[in-house]
Design a protein around this motif. Structure first.
Motif, PDB file in Angstrom:
ATOM      1  N   PHE A  92       0.830  -1.207   0.000  1.00 26.76           N
ATOM      2  CA  PHE A  92       0.000   0.000   0.000  1.00 26.76           C
ATOM      3  C   PHE A  92       0.864   1.258   0.000  1.00 26.76           C
ATOM      4  O   PHE A  92       0.496   2.264  -0.620  1.00 26.76           O
ATOM      5  CB  PHE A  92      -0.948  -0.012   1.196  1.00 26.76           C
ATOM      6  N   TRP A  93       2.009   1.201   0.663  1.00 24.37           N
ATOM      7  CA  TRP A  93       2.928   2.334   0.594  1.00 24.37           C
ATOM      8  C   TRP A  93       3.455   2.501  -0.833  1.00 24.37           C
ATOM      9  O   TRP A  93       3.632   3.626  -1.317  1.00 24.37           O
ATOM     10  CB  TRP A  93       4.090   2.145   1.567  1.00 24.37           C
ATOM     11  N   ALA A  94       3.703   1.378  -1.491  1.00 23.23           N
ATOM     12  CA  ALA A  94       4.133   1.451  -2.894  1.00 23.23           C
ATOM     13  C   ALA A  94       3.056   2.111  -3.748  1.00 23.23           C
ATOM     14  O   ALA A  94       3.354   2.903  -4.653  1.00 23.23           O
ATOM     15  CB  ALA A  94       4.443   0.050  -3.420  1.00 23.23           C
ATOM     16  N   ALA A  95       1.798   1.797  -3.455  1.00 25.87           N
ATOM     17  CA  ALA A  95       0.689   2.415  -4.196  1.00 25.87           C
ATOM     18  C   ALA A  95       0.637   3.919  -3.924  1.00 25.87           C
ATOM     19  O   ALA A  95       0.405   4.722  -4.846  1.00 25.87           O
ATOM     20  CB  ALA A  95      -0.627   1.754  -3.814  1.00 25.87           C
ATOM     21  N   ILE A  96       0.852   4.313  -2.668  1.00 28.71           N
ATOM     22  CA  ILE A  96       0.843   5.746  -2.322  1.00 28.71           C
ATOM     23  C   ILE A  96       1.957   6.473  -3.069  1.00 28.71           C
ATOM     24  O   ILE A  96       1.736   7.530  -3.680  1.00 28.71           O
ATOM     25  CB  ILE A  96       1.003   5.929  -0.795  1.00 28.71           C
ATOM     26  N   LEU A  97       3.157   5.901  -3.035  1.00 26.74           N
ATOM     27  CA  LEU A  97       4.282   6.532  -3.721  1.00 26.74           C
ATOM     28  C   LEU A  97       4.058   6.571  -5.223  1.00 26.74           C
ATOM     29  O   LEU A  97       4.398   7.559  -5.897  1.00 26.74           O
ATOM     30  CB  LEU A  97       5.571   5.775  -3.390  1.00 26.74           C
ATOM     31  N   ALA A  98       3.468   5.504  -5.773  1.00 28.17           N
ATOM     32  CA  ALA A  98       3.178   5.484  -7.211  1.00 28.17           C
ATOM     33  C   ALA A  98       2.190   6.586  -7.581  1.00 28.17           C
ATOM     34  O   ALA A  98       2.335   7.243  -8.623  1.00 28.17           O
ATOM     35  CB  ALA A  98       2.630   4.114  -7.608  1.00 28.17           C
ATOM     36  N   SER A 118      -5.428   3.537  -0.593  1.00 30.49           N
ATOM     37  CA  SER A 118      -4.160   2.999  -0.078  1.00 30.49           C
ATOM     38  C   SER A 118      -3.824   3.570   1.288  1.00 30.49           C
ATOM     39  O   SER A 118      -3.331   2.845   2.167  1.00 30.49           O
ATOM     40  CB  SER A 118      -3.032   3.286  -1.075  1.00 30.49           C
ATOM     41  N   ILE A 119      -4.067   4.863   1.471  1.00 32.73           N
ATOM     42  CA  ILE A 119      -3.822   5.470   2.784  1.00 32.73           C
ATOM     43  C   ILE A 119      -4.702   4.820   3.839  1.00 32.73           C
ATOM     44  O   ILE A 119      -4.237   4.495   4.949  1.00 32.73           O
ATOM     45  CB  ILE A 119      -4.072   7.000   2.732  1.00 32.73           C
ATOM     46  N   ARG A 120      -5.962   4.603   3.506  1.00 33.87           N
ATOM     47  CA  ARG A 120      -6.884   3.943   4.438  1.00 33.87           C
ATOM     48  C   ARG A 120      -6.411   2.517   4.745  1.00 33.87           C
ATOM     49  O   ARG A 120      -6.472   2.068   5.898  1.00 33.87           O
ATOM     50  CB  ARG A 120      -8.294   3.910   3.836  1.00 33.87           C
ATOM     51  N   TYR A 121      -5.929   1.831   3.730  1.00 24.66           N
ATOM     52  CA  TYR A 121      -5.460   0.459   3.934  1.00 24.66           C
ATOM     53  C   TYR A 121      -4.172   0.425   4.752  1.00 24.66           C
ATOM     54  O   TYR A 121      -3.939  -0.535   5.517  1.00 24.66           O
ATOM     55  CB  TYR A 121      -5.267  -0.235   2.592  1.00 24.66           C
ATOM     56  N   VAL A 122      -3.319   1.435   4.603  1.00 25.07           N
ATOM     57  CA  VAL A 122      -2.129   1.531   5.449  1.00 25.07           C
ATOM     58  C   VAL A 122      -2.558   1.721   6.905  1.00 25.07           C
ATOM     59  O   VAL A 122      -2.009   1.098   7.823  1.00 25.07           O
ATOM     60  CB  VAL A 122      -1.215   2.692   5.001  1.00 25.07           C
ATOM     61  N   GLN A 123      -3.551   2.571   7.117  1.00 25.06           N
ATOM     62  CA  GLN A 123      -4.066   2.781   8.471  1.00 25.06           C
ATOM     63  C   GLN A 123      -4.618   1.472   9.050  1.00 25.06           C
ATOM     64  O   GLN A 123      -4.396   1.161  10.229  1.00 25.06           O
ATOM     65  CB  GLN A 123      -5.158   3.853   8.458  1.00 25.06           C
TER      66      GLN A 123
END
Length: 819
Positions: A56-62, A559-564
């Protein structure tokens, strides 16, 4: 037709190039992204709480990179040519995964796969536009090669027992460092130690090494700087040695296949150079393979600084020799080859002869290393692996089994598939024998079962179109333009070819490399206008930019929600290990489940929490809360065995065995090779039937006994089938009768007036050691069932009487019972 000059305008109209700050920020972001990602071990395998957060962090950065791309390139978007429309078509890939959510076997896994495919689409789009710029292309290629070489060095650090040093490096990028060591950079299986570097799986590392072995050779033959030629030549030995240390048969099998395919794209002089470099580096690597292997095996048991230094000395010394040879060959041999073979190169079909010859030579070498004493040059563990390369070897037979089972799964979900992670969620239901494999070991079949025929056709059309257009353009182009994007072709072809045999694309890092590579390949194809689909520049730019921006915003927020959610789930796990406070553990679980209601790990932990409190105070509310939680989650995760087991545990705790039994019966078809599931059916069916027998409910007794004995029959059929497996194929998990299962089945047949079936079942469990209570009981009930048929086993009776003199009387009393 005039040929384009990639990354710049024609010389006649070219102005000095100026690149915006956004361009350099985008470049820097991609460099950091490609450096950070491999150390995250983002493997999509169905057991993801530990590794899902990096995805999910990879998705945020992407998404952030995509915003930078929009700001930099929105004026360039015209949707006039084939390349531009590929930036539209790539969105069909995540769309097919979204469509498969309708029939997803696991909503949790399927949503994760939607996010992963969004990452791939983003990297493709960025690559498609950024890699048109000559400088941007050079920087990204240099970054990719640098990261690859760092991964090779990282792996060898671990091989030479310097895991602490490697862990000190990795901890800046990864959360997979524990006790100062990156986990499983050297894995252990039945073959011994195997090098895995950042991938934690040797076969995928082999695929990676194969790709960058050929990439290194490509750079040797195309670099103009002497130090570049020498450095890439130097890296050949560490790459080949690392490949040998993976002990990957698939890597060794696919290596010559990919090599020959790549040779077809080179002119004869380059073909000979590739063969020469690989030959020199291969021989050098074989010469030191024994010593490097033995040192690594020793150092991973007991580290010794001087021995590690010796290992590095051997490796770096021979690498330096090959580096110098590579430079000399490129300086003095390559030009002469070019001149000598210039006329031959112009002949039609000239590029075919050397690949054909290399196939013959390769076949001879394989025969020599497998069938002669030449294999003694290799370390023992490597030579054993080579000897076992055949179609009757267990890993080959297992893969064929996986492929057949995948097709059975597809037959039930043919159109839109069973969603992301379908194989992991469903393989037990379709498996041929009780193996354990959360991957189908074939990327294309796994993709097919996830998105069905529709999604697979979309994917293959997208991929094959890029390959076809790239190859057509490659044939027509000049050598400089061919070389400008050939690295991407090498990476994509190598990883895809090896993915026929393994699950490399389940590693998000490799998926990112592949889709960035596809973007690079698409950049090099003809910019042929599509007039019917062209839009006004301003309209195209506005519509597409708005769509991409909205897409990025949705993916970013999700993705941010999923990281949380992942953070909360991990926090709850940590708190539960150090605290017994209900409120402290529940708070992060509530946060996670408010975002992802069927997050399996948190559902199970919350249920366990409710159960602990219920046991303490017998508060019915906690029972109801757990029941609601599990039943709600099972709507999204109907194949989650752990949740089903937890529900069974609750019913047993509440002394509701009928409900527990119904779950076992209704879900038995999902776990047909799980012997524990059958044991529970037989045990609970027997107990429920005996209770019904005691209350005179004959029909109810017969129902339970019938279901339980049918389960026993299924077990016997399974055992008989497993005996027919090919000799080289491993059975997998244990699947056999247990004494308790046999005894209770025999009793159930006995109590339903089926003495023949009772004796047949009980006979399976007859054991020499009758001092064990269960064995003695089996013998008693067996002899009683024989007497009901007018038969005897005097030998067994004599043994039984020696153990228990009263047993004969007990047998006679049972034999006289009628039901």
């Amino acid at each position: 037709m005039s040929k384009p000059v990639y990354g710049k305008k024609a010389a006649s109209s070219r102005k000095p190039e100026t690149r915006s700050v956004l361009f350099w920020v985008l470049i820097a972001g991609i460099i950091l992204f490609l450096t950070w990602t491999p150390f995250q071990t983002a493997l999509f395998n169905g057991q993801m709480l530990e590794f899902e957060k990096p995805i999910f962090w990879a998705a945020i950065l992407a998404c952030l990179l995509l915003f930078l791309w929009v700001a930099q390139y929105y004026k360039s978007i015209q949707l006039k040519d084939q390349r531009d429309w590929l930036a539209v078509g790539v969105f069909l890939l995540p769309l097919t995964y979204i469509l498969s959510l309708i029939s997803a076997a696991s909503y949790y896994l399927a949503m994760n796969m939607v996010i992963i495919n969004c990452i791939y689409a983003i990297m493709f789009i960025i690559g498609l536009y950024l890699l048109r710029d000559k400088l941007g292309n050079q920087i990204i290629q240099t970054t990719i090669m640098t990261v690859a070489y760092l991964i090779v060095g990282f792996g060898l650090l671990n091989w030479f027992g310097q895991g602490k040093a490697a862990g000190a490096i990795a901890k800046w990028f990864s959360n997979t460092v524990s006790d100062g060591i990156y986990r499983q950079a050297v894995m252990t299986d039945s073959n011994g130690l195997r090098l895995t570097s950042v991938f934690q799986y040797a076969n995928t590392y082999a695929a990676f090494l194969m790709a960058f072995l050929f990439a290194a050779v490509f750079y040797i033959t195309t670099s103009r700087k002497w130090y570049s030629q020498a450095f890439h030549s130097f890296m050949l030995v560490p790459i080949i040695v690392s490949l040998l240390l993976t002990l990957s048969r698939g890597g060794l099998v696919m290596l010559p296949v990919v090599f020959v395919l790549l040779l077809l794209f080179l002119k004869p002089s380059k073909q000979l150079l590739w063969i020469l470099y690989c030959g020199v580096a291969g021989i050098a690597s074989l010469l030191i393979s024994k010593s490097v292997t033995e040192l690594g095996l020793q150092l991973n048991k007991n580290f010794n600084g001087s021995e590690a230094l010796k290992g590095w000395g051997i490796l770096l010394g021979i690498s330096a020799v090959v580096g110098i040879l590579g430079w000399l060959i490129q300086q003095y041999v390559a030009p002469k080859l070019e001149i000598t073979l210039d006329k031959w190169s112009a002949k039609k079909g000239s590029a075919l002869w050397i690949p054909i010859g290399s196939l013959v030579v390769g076949g001879i070498l394989i025969f020599l290393f497998i069938g002669t004493n030449l294999k003694s040059l290799l370390p023992k563990n490597i030579s054993i692996r080579l000897e076992n390369i055949n179609f009757n070897q267990h890993s080959v037979l297992e893969r064929f089994t996986f492929y057949k089972d995948a097709l059975k799964l597809l037959a039930d979900y043919p159109i839109i598939g069973a969603g992301g992670g379908a194989w992991s969620a469903l393989y037990e239901q379709y498996q041929n024998n009780p193996y354990t494999s959360r991957q189908a070991h074939n990327f294309f079949l796994q993709y097919l079962v996830e998105v069905g025929i529709v999604g697979f056709l979309v994917f293959m059309s997208f991929i094959l179109f890029i390959f076809y257009k790239y190859i057509i353009r490659y044939i027509k182009d000049n050598e400089e333009n061919r070389n400008s994007h050939f690295l991407y072709f090498i990476i994509v072809l190598s990883i895809f070819m090896h993915s026929i045999l393994d699950f490399n694309m389940s590693y998000v890092f490799l998926g990112i490399l592949v889709f960035l590579g596809l973007g690079g390949m698409a950049t090099a194809i003809d910019s042929k206008p599509i007039k019917r689909r062209s839009l006004k520049n301003s309209t195209a730019s506005g519509v597409y930019t708005a769509f991409v921006s909205l897409f990025a915003i949705i993916v970013l927020i999700t993705s941010i929600r999923y990281v949380q959610a992942a953070d909360a789930a991990m926090e709850a796990r940590v708190v539960a290990q150090v605290s017994t406070s209900y409120s402290e553990i529940k708070a992060p679980l509530d946060k996670d489940l408010s975002i992802r209601p069927s997050h399996p790990d948190s559902v199970l932990l919350m249920s366990s929490l409710y159960q602990s409190v219920y046991k303490q105070n017998q508060d019915e509310n906690f029972y109801q809360l757990s029941l609601q939680l599990l039943n709600k989650a099972l709507k999204d995760e109907p194949n989650n065995k752990s949740m089903l087991k937890r529900l069974i545990d609750w019913y047993e705790l509440k002394q509701e065995p009928e409900e527990a039994y119904e779950i076992l019966i209704n879900n038995a078809y999902k776990y047909k090779w799980d012997i524990e599931w059958y044991e529970q059916i037989i045990d609970k069916g027997y107990n429920l039937g005996m209770n019904a027998l005691g209350t005179g409910e004959t029909a109810t007794k017969d129902k339970y006994f019938k279901q339980a004995t049918e389960a026993f029959t299924e077990v016997q059929s399974g055992i008989q089938y497993l005996a027919t497996l090919p000799e080289g194929q491993l059975q997998g998990r244990a699947f056999k009768n247990t004494p308790d299962m046999i005894l209770k089945t025999g009793k159930m047949y006995f109590f339903t007036n089926q003495p023949k079936q009772a004796s047949d079942a009980l006979k399976i469990g007859i054991h020499e050691d009758l001092s064990i209570t269960t064995n003695k009981d089996i013998a008693i009930w067996y002899l009683a069932s024989l007497q009901q048929q007018g038969l005897n086993d005097d030998t067994l009776m004599d043994k039984l009487i020696k153990v228990d003199p009263k047993a004969k009387q007990e047998v006679q009393q049972l034999a006289e019972l009628l039901f």
